[in-house]
Design a protein around this motif. Structure first.
Motif, PDB file in Angstrom:
ATOM      1  N   ASN A   1     -35.084 -71.289  18.362  1.00  0.00           N
ATOM      2  CA  ASN A   1     -34.440 -70.787  17.172  1.00  0.00           C
ATOM      3  C   ASN A   1     -35.182 -70.730  15.725  1.00  0.00           C
ATOM      4  OD1 ASN A   1     -31.966 -71.026  18.671  1.00  0.00           O
ATOM      5  ND2 ASN A   1     -31.543 -72.893  18.213  1.00  0.00           N
ATOM      6  N   GLY A   2     -36.451 -71.100  15.899  1.00  0.00           N
ATOM      7  CA  GLY A   2     -37.356 -70.806  14.698  1.00  0.00           C
ATOM      8  C   GLY A   2     -38.582 -70.281  15.249  1.00  0.00           C
ATOM      9  N   LYS A   3     -39.432 -70.382  14.409  1.00  0.00           N
ATOM     10  CA  LYS A   3     -40.885 -69.732  14.434  1.00  0.00           C
ATOM     11  C   LYS A   3     -41.499 -70.280  15.555  1.00  0.00           C
ATOM     12  CE  LYS A   3     -44.405 -70.712  11.822  1.00  0.00           C
ATOM     13  NZ  LYS A   3     -45.243 -70.849  10.982  1.00  0.00           N
TER      14      LYS A   3
ATOM     15  N   THR B   1     -43.817 -65.001  17.849  1.00  0.00           N
ATOM     16  CA  THR B   1     -43.203 -64.347  16.559  1.00  0.00           C
ATOM     17  C   THR B   1     -42.455 -65.537  15.773  1.00  0.00           C
ATOM     18  OG1 THR B   1     -40.967 -63.675  17.603  1.00  0.00           O
ATOM     19  CG2 THR B   1     -42.832 -61.856  17.680  1.00  0.00           C
ATOM     20  N   ALA B   2     -42.163 -64.791  14.655  1.00  0.00           N
ATOM     21  CA  ALA B   2     -41.314 -65.811  13.605  1.00  0.00           C
ATOM     22  C   ALA B   2     -39.964 -65.988  13.811  1.00  0.00           C
ATOM     23  CB  ALA B   2     -41.589 -65.248  11.981  1.00  0.00           C
ATOM     24  N   VAL B   3     -39.325 -65.042  14.791  1.00  0.00           N
ATOM     25  CA  VAL B   3     -38.116 -65.148  15.052  1.00  0.00           C
ATOM     26  C   VAL B   3     -37.651 -66.130  16.366  1.00  0.00           C
ATOM     27  CG1 VAL B   3     -37.507 -63.224  13.727  1.00  0.00           C
ATOM     28  CG2 VAL B   3     -37.809 -62.904  16.045  1.00  0.00           C
ATOM     29  N   GLY B   4     -38.667 -66.575  17.124  1.00  0.00           N
ATOM     30  CA  GLY B   4     -38.437 -67.361  18.326  1.00  0.00           C
ATOM     31  C   GLY B   4     -38.588 -66.654  19.392  1.00  0.00           C
ATOM     32  N   SER B   5     -38.926 -65.339  19.532  1.00  0.00           N
ATOM     33  CA  SER B   5     -39.091 -64.752  20.784  1.00  0.00           C
ATOM     34  C   SER B   5     -40.671 -64.451  20.978  1.00  0.00           C
ATOM     35  CB  SER B   5     -38.539 -63.247  20.680  1.00  0.00           C
ATOM     36  OG  SER B   5     -39.275 -62.568  19.633  1.00  0.00           O
ATOM     37  N   ILE B   6     -41.232 -64.427  22.473  1.00  0.00           N
ATOM     38  CA  ILE B   6     -42.463 -64.210  22.825  1.00  0.00           C
ATOM     39  C   ILE B   6     -42.579 -62.820  23.557  1.00  0.00           C
ATOM     40  CG2 ILE B   6     -44.177 -65.050  24.255  1.00  0.00           C
ATOM     41  CD1 ILE B   6     -42.592 -67.806  23.962  1.00  0.00           C
ATOM     42  N   LEU B   7     -43.610 -62.017  23.136  1.00  0.00           N
ATOM     43  CA  LEU B   7     -43.832 -60.866  23.517  1.00  0.00           C
ATOM     44  C   LEU B   7     -45.060 -60.785  24.466  1.00  0.00           C
ATOM     45  CD1 LEU B   7     -43.596 -58.732  20.209  1.00  0.00           C
ATOM     46  CD2 LEU B   7     -41.917 -59.302  21.650  1.00  0.00           C
ATOM     47  N   LEU B   8     -44.797 -60.088  25.738  1.00  0.00           N
ATOM     48  CA  LEU B   8     -45.902 -60.114  26.465  1.00  0.00           C
ATOM     49  C   LEU B   8     -46.546 -58.735  26.818  1.00  0.00           C
ATOM     50  CD1 LEU B   8     -44.519 -62.218  29.681  1.00  0.00           C
ATOM     51  CD2 LEU B   8     -45.864 -62.929  27.838  1.00  0.00           C
ATOM     52  N   TYR B   9     -47.728 -58.646  26.238  1.00  0.00           N
ATOM     53  CA  TYR B   9     -48.294 -57.234  26.132  1.00  0.00           C
ATOM     54  C   TYR B   9     -49.315 -56.981  27.088  1.00  0.00           C
ATOM     55  CZ  TYR B   9     -51.073 -53.338  24.051  1.00  0.00           C
ATOM     56  OH  TYR B   9     -51.569 -52.115  23.854  1.00  0.00           O
ATOM     57  N   SER B  10     -49.236 -56.078  27.889  1.00  0.00           N
ATOM     58  CA  SER B  10     -50.251 -55.541  28.710  1.00  0.00           C
ATOM     59  C   SER B  10     -51.376 -54.696  28.568  1.00  0.00           C
ATOM     60  CB  SER B  10     -49.405 -54.720  30.101  1.00  0.00           C
ATOM     61  OG  SER B  10     -50.361 -54.165  31.056  1.00  0.00           O
ATOM     62  N   ILE B  11     -52.488 -54.750  28.584  1.00  0.00           N
ATOM     63  CA  ILE B  11     -53.684 -54.115  28.259  1.00  0.00           C
ATOM     64  C   ILE B  11     -53.800 -52.853  29.149  1.00  0.00           C
ATOM     65  CG2 ILE B  11     -56.007 -54.199  27.741  1.00  0.00           C
ATOM     66  CD1 ILE B  11     -55.665 -57.179  26.983  1.00  0.00           C
ATOM     67  N   VAL B  12     -53.504 -53.040  30.341  1.00  0.00           N
ATOM     68  CA  VAL B  12     -53.867 -52.066  31.212  1.00  0.00           C
ATOM     69  C   VAL B  12     -52.875 -50.973  31.051  1.00  0.00           C
ATOM     70  CG1 VAL B  12     -53.886 -51.507  33.625  1.00  0.00           C
ATOM     71  CG2 VAL B  12     -54.799 -53.685  32.884  1.00  0.00           C
TER      72      VAL B  12
END
Length: 670
Positions: free
Chosen positions: A137-139, A113-124
């Protein structure tokens, strides 16, 4: 020959922007052949599309992050297929695990993401599994999975590389890699080395987090990195993991795709080979057998929407850039001979390495097709009807759609200019159409019914003016600017009320701000009276749309004429003020002299003349004689008056009054 996934399943440039995506990204899932395509468009939604032959182009999942408007998705990365294999389950649940085997191989998708966080998405599960935060602290510019351990690597504009622990969601290690922002990462096939790139390229030892080697890199930020492993000719020789190791790099605004060789002697920091492209690369996929004698196949998608195919044996240096063996382009036919190009978003090799899975059209609805390439043809153009393909896939994919019930209380808003929304209510016309459908007949609506269906009362406001004038003026102004109609523009721009001008500018869409400024600039150069009116509009535009104008990158050339015009007039303001003062002084003097001249024309005839005694001495002898005769006559008249009793009475009255005056004079003297 089998397709090699490189470090991230053949998506070496999957995190880069794609043509026509408006800053979005897309990436095919590993391994070959890809089963799914993940896309992120400008709306911030993550969509997963099926790539199989039976349901190619079908939307499987759609994920909307909670902060997709404020924290847009910047990159995507599929987890390796090796670590996504289903865990061992009891024997009684074996059948159940076999059913979800295919889905579990494509389980996790990392979203930066542009705010520095990472999302882990589960397809199942179809939901967010974990959120990795407090690392950047950045993108987040790039995310890469490790092949074996549960680690994730990410880079950002904050100049740091972060090593994440996926099970815990915590930061394992963080170190500063570059003086500037880091745009891309790439993991070696054995998982022992890491490439990081800003403008220069650095190779890291993951165990010690030390720099192993540095490469020259590119003049601009690197947008793609992909490792290539070539098996040595004699397998019996011990391999140190570096022999036969190459990597490819592409950069922003760079038409060359460079090939670099990793050597143990740490010499030769320059590229050994270059591929020339039509535009900068945005997606790179490769296929190789691993043998040094077999050529490496590259499928490179450029920003202009074309795909170039290269075949080259990596066995030494080549000074001249290599041209593509085949170029693929998609087009759609319009009316007549109008042929429009359709941008290719991404391409990946299939398992046979002779055909390519191509995704084209737009990120909101990509079209996925398997294309067999014929390298004997230098240029291949496929004509496809994209509108028909999208409509067919939409009809087959969308099911169980409920038609909304339209009643008299429902208000339908028709599209229009922002700030000018017309509302309509279904009335008699809708009821007659429904009755006609039930009976199986068609009834044509009359003009009276069409006019009655329009909700004119909804457009009125409570004030005496009836229709909102500012709203209608904003619409007229946009129409005049688009059609360049001087009559409409004169009608609107001759408004003198500041409140009405301010409201009209507030309702004006931002797309019409710059054309309005050009029209105001043209009118400022005309008649002075027109310039006096245009200053009011110019003030309102700068007050209402200053924030929008500040975001324009080409604001200076856009408003250069207006700036020069205002600057020249401001420089002459002091001179004009002095001239105005002098002219005012002259006009005041002229008015004063005019009043003096008007006063001299007054009638000079005296109503009363008083002569002093000294003037008698200056009289002539004739006047003295006349005075003497008058004295004699006066004595005769005096005698005659003495004989007259009336005159005596008047004399007594005058004497009495004379005595009174005499007494008054004496009192004044005392």
């Amino acid at each position: 020959m089998a397709a090699v996934a490189g470090d991230d399943g053949g998506a070496g440039a999957g995190a880069a922007g794609t043509p026509g995506s408006g800053g979005g990204c897309c990436v095919f899932s590993p391994p070959a052949p890809a089963r799914c395509l993940a896309t992120v468009a400008g709306d911030g939604r993550v969509r997963l599309w099926d790539t199989q032959a039976g349901g190619a182009g079908r939307l499987r999942h759609e994920y909307v992050p909670s902060s997709h408007l404020s924290a847009t998705c910047s990159c995507l990365a599929w987890a390796p297929a090796q670590r996504q294999r289903p865990r061992e389950v009891p024997q009684k649940k074996k059948r159940r695990s076999e059913k979800v085997d295919v889905d579990e191989e494509l389980d996790l998708l990392a979203i930066g993401t542009a705010v520095g966080s990472i999302l882990l998405y589960s397809i199942v599960k179809g939901e967010l599994q974990r959120k990795l935060s407090d690392g950047h602290n950045g993108k987040v510019n790039c995310v890469r999975w490790h092949q074996e351990n549960d680690c994730l690597y990410s880079c950002s504009d904050d100049k740091h590389i972060v090593e994440w622990s996926v099970p815990t969601g915590k930061v394992k290690c963080k170190w500063k890699a570059e003086k500037g922002s880091i745009s891309h990462l790439c993991l070696s096939p054995d998982g022992k080395m890491l490439l990081s790139a800003g403008c220069g390229i650095t190779l890291w030892n993951l165990e010690t987090k030390e720099v192993y080697r540095k490469f020259t890199g590119h003049a601009t930020a690197v947008s793609s990195l992909t490792f290539v492993t070539i098996r040595p000719p004699n397998d019996s020789q011990p391999s140190d993991g570096i022999t036969g190791l190459y990597f490819l790099s592409g950069a922003v605004h760079d038409r060359l795709l460079n090939v670099w060789q990793v050597r143990s002697d740490k010499k030769d920091k320059n590229a050994v080979l270059s591929f020339i492209l039509a535009d900068e690369p945005v997606y790179v996929d490769l296929a190789t057998s691993g043998d040094r004698e077999d050529p490496v196949k590259l499928a490179v998608v450029c920003r202009d929407g074309q795909m170039h195919l290269f075949e080259q044996i990596l066995n030494g240096y080549c000074k001249k850039p290599l041209m593509p063996t085949c170029t693929l382009q998609i087009a759609t036919s319009g009316k007549g001979n109008d042929v429009r190009p359709v941008p290719i978003l991404a391409a990946t090799f299939c398992s046979d390495s002779r055909s390519v899975l191509v995704a084209y059209n737009t990120l909101l609805h990509p079209i996925i097709e398997r294309v067999t390439l014929n390298t004997s043809e230098a240029h291949i153009c496929l004509v496809r009807d994209t509108q028909m393909t999208v409509s067919i896939s939409t009809e087959t994919a969308v099911t169980k759609v409920k038609t909304p019930i339209v009643t008299a209380e429902v208000k339908v808003l028709v599209p229009g200019i922002p700030g000018h929304v017309a509302s309509m209510k279904p009335r008699l016309m809708e009821s007659r159409k429904t009755e006609a459908k039930r009976k199986g007949t068609e009834v044509e609506s009359s003009i009276e019914e069409r006019l009655s269906a329009m909700d004119i009362d909804a457009l009125k406001v409570k004030h005496k003016g009836g229709f909102p004038q500012a709203d209608s003026f904003a619409v007229l102004l946009v129409q005049g600017l688009e059609s360049n109609d001087s009559s409409i523009l004169n009608k609107v721009l001759q408004i003198k009320k500041d409140a009405l001008i301010k409201t009209t500018i507030a309702r004006l869409p931002v797309t019409a701000v710059v054309p309005l400024l050009h029209e105001i600039t043209r009118r400022l150069q005309g008649h002075p009276y027109g310039a006096l009116l245009m200053v009011r509009w110019l003030k309102a535009v700068f007050t209402q749309h200053a924030s929008f104008l500040s975001t324009l990158p080409d604001l200076v050339p856009q408003l250069g004429v207006l700036y020069q015009l205002m600057e020249s007039r401001v420089k002459t303001l002091q001179k004009l003020s002095r001239l105005h003062g002098k002219l005012y002084l002259l006009s005041a003097q002229v008015a004063a002299s005019q009043r003096v001249q008007d006063a001299s024309t007054v009638n000079q005839t005296a109503k009363l003349v008083y002569a002093e005694e000294s003037s008698e001495d200056e009289n002539s002898e004739d006047e003295l004689m006349e005075d003497h005769e008058s004295d004699e006559n006066w004595e005769e008249e005096k005698e005659e008056r003495a004989d007259d009793p009336k005159m005596n009475i008047d004399k007594e009255v005058s004497e009495d009054s004379g005595e009174d005056l005499h007494t008054e004079n004496e009192s004044e003297e005392e």
